[in-house]
Design an enzyme around this catalytic site. Structure first.
Site, PDB file in Angstrom:
ATOM      1  N   HIS A   1      -5.956   4.782   7.724  1.00  0.00           N
ATOM      2  CA  HIS A   1      -6.080   4.962   6.272  1.00  0.00           C
ATOM      3  C   HIS A   1      -7.524   5.167   5.802  1.00  0.00           C
ATOM      4  O   HIS A   1      -7.799   6.025   4.972  1.00  0.00           O
ATOM      5  CB  HIS A   1      -5.512   3.748   5.535  1.00  0.00           C
ATOM      6  CG  HIS A   1      -4.143   3.352   5.975  1.00  0.00           C
ATOM      7  ND1 HIS A   1      -3.187   4.270   6.308  1.00  0.00           N
ATOM      8  CD2 HIS A   1      -3.560   2.133   6.146  1.00  0.00           C
ATOM      9  CE1 HIS A   1      -2.070   3.638   6.648  1.00  0.00           C
ATOM     10  NE2 HIS A   1      -2.273   2.346   6.568  1.00  0.00           N
TER      11      HIS A   1
ATOM     12  N   ASP B   1       0.636   8.999   7.456  1.00  0.00           N
ATOM     13  CA  ASP B   1      -0.363   8.021   7.056  1.00  0.00           C
ATOM     14  C   ASP B   1      -0.092   7.840   5.572  1.00  0.00           C
ATOM     15  O   ASP B   1      -0.395   8.729   4.771  1.00  0.00           O
ATOM     16  CB  ASP B   1      -1.778   8.564   7.284  1.00  0.00           C
ATOM     17  CG  ASP B   1      -2.812   7.501   6.984  1.00  0.00           C
ATOM     18  OD1 ASP B   1      -2.733   6.913   5.893  1.00  0.00           O
ATOM     19  OD2 ASP B   1      -3.683   7.247   7.835  1.00  0.00           O
ATOM     20  N   HIS B   2       0.535   6.726   5.206  1.00  0.00           N
ATOM     21  CA  HIS B   2       1.066   6.679   3.836  1.00  0.00           C
ATOM     22  C   HIS B   2      -0.045   6.723   2.786  1.00  0.00           C
ATOM     23  O   HIS B   2       0.212   7.032   1.631  1.00  0.00           O
ATOM     24  CB  HIS B   2       2.005   5.479   3.642  1.00  0.00           C
ATOM     25  CG  HIS B   2       1.331   4.150   3.497  1.00  0.00           C
ATOM     26  ND1 HIS B   2       0.866   3.422   4.552  1.00  0.00           N
ATOM     27  CD2 HIS B   2       1.037   3.423   2.403  1.00  0.00           C
ATOM     28  CE1 HIS B   2       0.328   2.309   4.109  1.00  0.00           C
ATOM     29  NE2 HIS B   2       0.410   2.272   2.807  1.00  0.00           N
TER      30      HIS B   2
ATOM     31  N   LYS C   1      -7.883  -8.774   4.919  1.00  0.00           N
ATOM     32  CA  LYS C   1      -6.713  -9.492   4.408  1.00  0.00           C
ATOM     33  C   LYS C   1      -7.188 -10.827   3.846  1.00  0.00           C
ATOM     34  O   LYS C   1      -8.237 -11.332   4.231  1.00  0.00           O
ATOM     35  CB  LYS C   1      -5.693  -9.717   5.526  1.00  0.00           C
ATOM     36  CG  LYS C   1      -5.045  -8.400   6.000  1.00  0.00           C
ATOM     37  CD  LYS C   1      -3.738  -8.652   6.716  1.00  0.00           C
ATOM     38  CE  LYS C   1      -3.155  -7.368   7.286  1.00  0.00           C
ATOM     39  NZ  LYS C   1      -2.471  -6.525   6.294  1.00  0.00           N
TER      40      LYS C   1
HETATM   41  C1  BG6 Z   1      -0.322  -0.649   6.732  1.00  0.00           C
HETATM   42  C2  BG6 Z   1      -0.939  -1.736   7.553  1.00  0.00           C
HETATM   43  O1  BG6 Z   1      -0.454   0.584   7.370  1.00  0.00           O
HETATM   44  O2  BG6 Z   1      -0.963  -0.602   5.453  1.00  0.00           O
HETATM   45  C3  BG6 Z   1      -0.828  -3.070   6.836  1.00  0.00           C
HETATM   46  O3  BG6 Z   1      -0.288  -1.798   8.803  1.00  0.00           O
HETATM   47  C4  BG6 Z   1      -1.396  -2.985   5.445  1.00  0.00           C
HETATM   48  O4  BG6 Z   1      -1.471  -4.102   7.575  1.00  0.00           O
HETATM   49  C5  BG6 Z   1      -0.827  -1.784   4.702  1.00  0.00           C
HETATM   50  O5  BG6 Z   1      -1.070  -4.188   4.772  1.00  0.00           O
HETATM   51  C6  BG6 Z   1      -1.549  -1.586   3.395  1.00  0.00           C
HETATM   52  O6  BG6 Z   1      -0.887  -0.611   2.655  1.00  0.00           O
HETATM   53  P1  BG6 Z   1      -0.971  -0.615   1.076  1.00  0.00           P
HETATM   54  O7  BG6 Z   1      -0.241   0.615   0.674  1.00  0.00           O
HETATM   55  O8  BG6 Z   1      -0.305  -1.882   0.629  1.00  0.00           O
HETATM   56  O9  BG6 Z   1      -2.423  -0.600   0.722  1.00  0.00           O
END
Ligand code: BG6
Length: 494
Positions: free
Chosen positions: A244, A181-182, A344
């Protein structure tokens, strides 16, 4: 310490590989953080040579790497990058992969350690894992290891998540499974625990006695871009909230772990997910707002409605925005609402956690005509990572006039160096065998159980709550403001 290994990326032609994974690995190599014995092997269907893949990667890395591209560093890195063309379901492709990995071990001292990175559509996971297992690639030699990193989405609901976890469990032990989960790799997300537990001034206040509410926001200006086919089946709740946002909520609401081992931290996080009050359909109708962007203007440019985006169903009922009020039913958070919103094509991009404290007693300065406003601690996840605290202060002068001021810490100015990308940290952790910043099976499954109730109320009910429109470039549907207004509150202005 990250150990020597061969990293095999399934989905080598995919967008994530080009935009995130290779730039992250390159930056690690350029900074000297990648083990000197480490190779990257791209596994994908298209026929290509090592040279062609390297040339393609060089072009995109130059665009996507946080530090640009240094010719010498790239050449050193690229000499460790290989391409392996094969169908995902072709056993012969895995046999030749095994041979390639053995050769690389002998040549470069990678010691039989293997890290498999599944960066493909979840529909492929089961097949790839089965092939890895039947080729014996998941069986490490004595003293070596074999691990798997799995990209989100981990399923589309509780049942599919469980099925996916079963597939993984057949091939890899939980301790060798790294569900990415980045958001957990973001520097500021890691700082939440430090802020809370390495300072003594916050934790005594971090509970229902002093906190009025918590707002967690992830706002994007981007639309669905080229991901219509995936996103239209997913929507904001599954795409962002289940993963997230639940993770950020856990870090904010969890109890201090007994130590910093992966399981001690994740045990505390999973307790938060378990304590999330499960909603009834009536709760969903009242406390969850879903929206979809209509056409509008972003930075002076006209942008299309979600339904007019590339490969999106023109009658789509998929939400691109969710705002919800939820409760963590435990002692610490009794009666404290957590408001979560993601969307979004919003007016401004950014992610933050705002802890809003209760107002000071009104006897001295606070009056109905001129309310003081409350203290607010804001953890900015991105951009301009940092932390700010809102305080009330006397405006200099001979009269008593009070105004809010901000104490503000910015990572950029305080530490004077760039934070690594989330993927850099996470890949290194997987190479070190540290799963603290990865989601555990039970966390993921519990989060789906929470989200499934909402999805069911939207998609399986005879009288589903409305899908509200909002113009691109605004802060989402007005119904989300009403959700707050009914509670006598407002969303924090970002
Ligand atoms: C991803 C989603 O996991 O996270 C995307 O699938 C989203 O839809 C993205 O845009 C957002 O990541 P960050 O790091 O740009 O906030």
């Amino acid at each position: 310490m990250p150990q020597p290994c061969n990293v095999v990326i399934f989905g080598a032609s995919g967008d994530l590989t080009f935009r995130k994974l290779i730039p992250a690995l390159y930056n690690l190599a350029a900074d000297g953080d990648l083990p000197s014995a480490a190779n990257i092997i791209g596994f994908a269907r298209r026929e290509k040579t090592d040279e062609t893949w390297r040339a393609e990667l060089k072009e995109t890395t130059a665009k996507c790497s946080r530090s640009g591209l240094n010719e010498e560093a790239w050449n050193g890195f690229a000499s460790r990058v290989y391409y392996h063309p094969s169908e995902f379901g072709d056993a012969a492709g895995y046999a030749t992969l095994k041979k390639k990995l053995d050769d690389l071990d002998a040549k470069s001292g990678t010691r039989g350690n293997r890290l498999f990175y599944l960066s493909v559509s979840p529909a492929e996971y089961g097949g790839i894992l089965a092939q890895i297992a039947s080729a014996g690639l998941n069986q490490a030699a004595p003293g070596a290891w074999a691990r798997v990193i799995v990209e989100k989405p981990f399923g589309t609901d509780f049942d599919t998540a469980r099925e996916l976890n079963e597939h993984i469990a057949h091939a890899f032990a939980e301790r060798d499974t790294f569900r990415i989960d980045h958001y957990l790799g973001k520097e500021t997300a890691q700082n939440i625990m430090v802020l809370r537990f390495a300072n003594s001034i916050f934790e005594p206040l971090w509970n229902h006695r002093y906190v009025d509410n918590v707002q967690i926001t992830s706002a994007e200006t981007l639309g669905v871009e080229a991901r219509g086919p995936y996103y239209d089946k997913s929507g904001a709740l599954r795409d962002m909230v289940q993963s997230h946002l639940v993770q950020l909520l856990c870090l904010t609401a969890m109890e201090p772990p007994t130590d910093l081992t992966a399981d001690a931290v994740r045990d505390e996080k999973v307790k938060v997910v378990r304590a999330l009050r499960r909603m009834t359909p009536a709760d969903v109708a009242r406390d969850v707002i879903r929206g979809q962007y209509a056409a509008g203007s972003m930075g002076g440019k006209e942008v299309p409605a979600y339904r007019a985006e590339d490969r999106v169903n023109p009658q789509s009922m998929t939400e691109t925005y969710v705002a919800l009020k939820l409760h963590v039913d435990n002692w610490r958070w009794h009666g404290v609402p957590f408001y979560v919103r993601v969307g979004k094509r919003l007016a401004k991009g950014g992610g933050e956690i705002a802890v809003q404290f209760k107002e000071a007693p009104g006897v001295l300065f606070n009056s109905e005509e001129a309310p003081l406003g409350a203290n607010q601690l804001v953890i900015r996840i991105q951009p301009d990572e940092g932390v700010s605290l809102r305080l009330q202060c006397k405006v200099p002068g001979s009269t008593l006039h009070i105004e809010p001021v901000k104490m503000d810490f910015h990572y950029g100015t305080s530490f004077g160096r760039q934070s690594p990308e989330a993927y850099e940290r996470l890949i290194l952790d997987a190479m070190s065998g540290d799963a603290t910043l990865f989601a555990r099976r039970d966390e993921v499954e519990q989060a789906w159980q929470f989200v499934d109730v909402i999805e069911n109320a939207w998609h399986k009910s005879d009288s589903p709550p409305p899908l509200c429109n909002y113009a691109s470039g605004t802060w989402g549907p007005k119904e989300a403001d009403d959700l707050m207004r009914l509670d006598g509150r407002e969303w924090r202005r970002m």
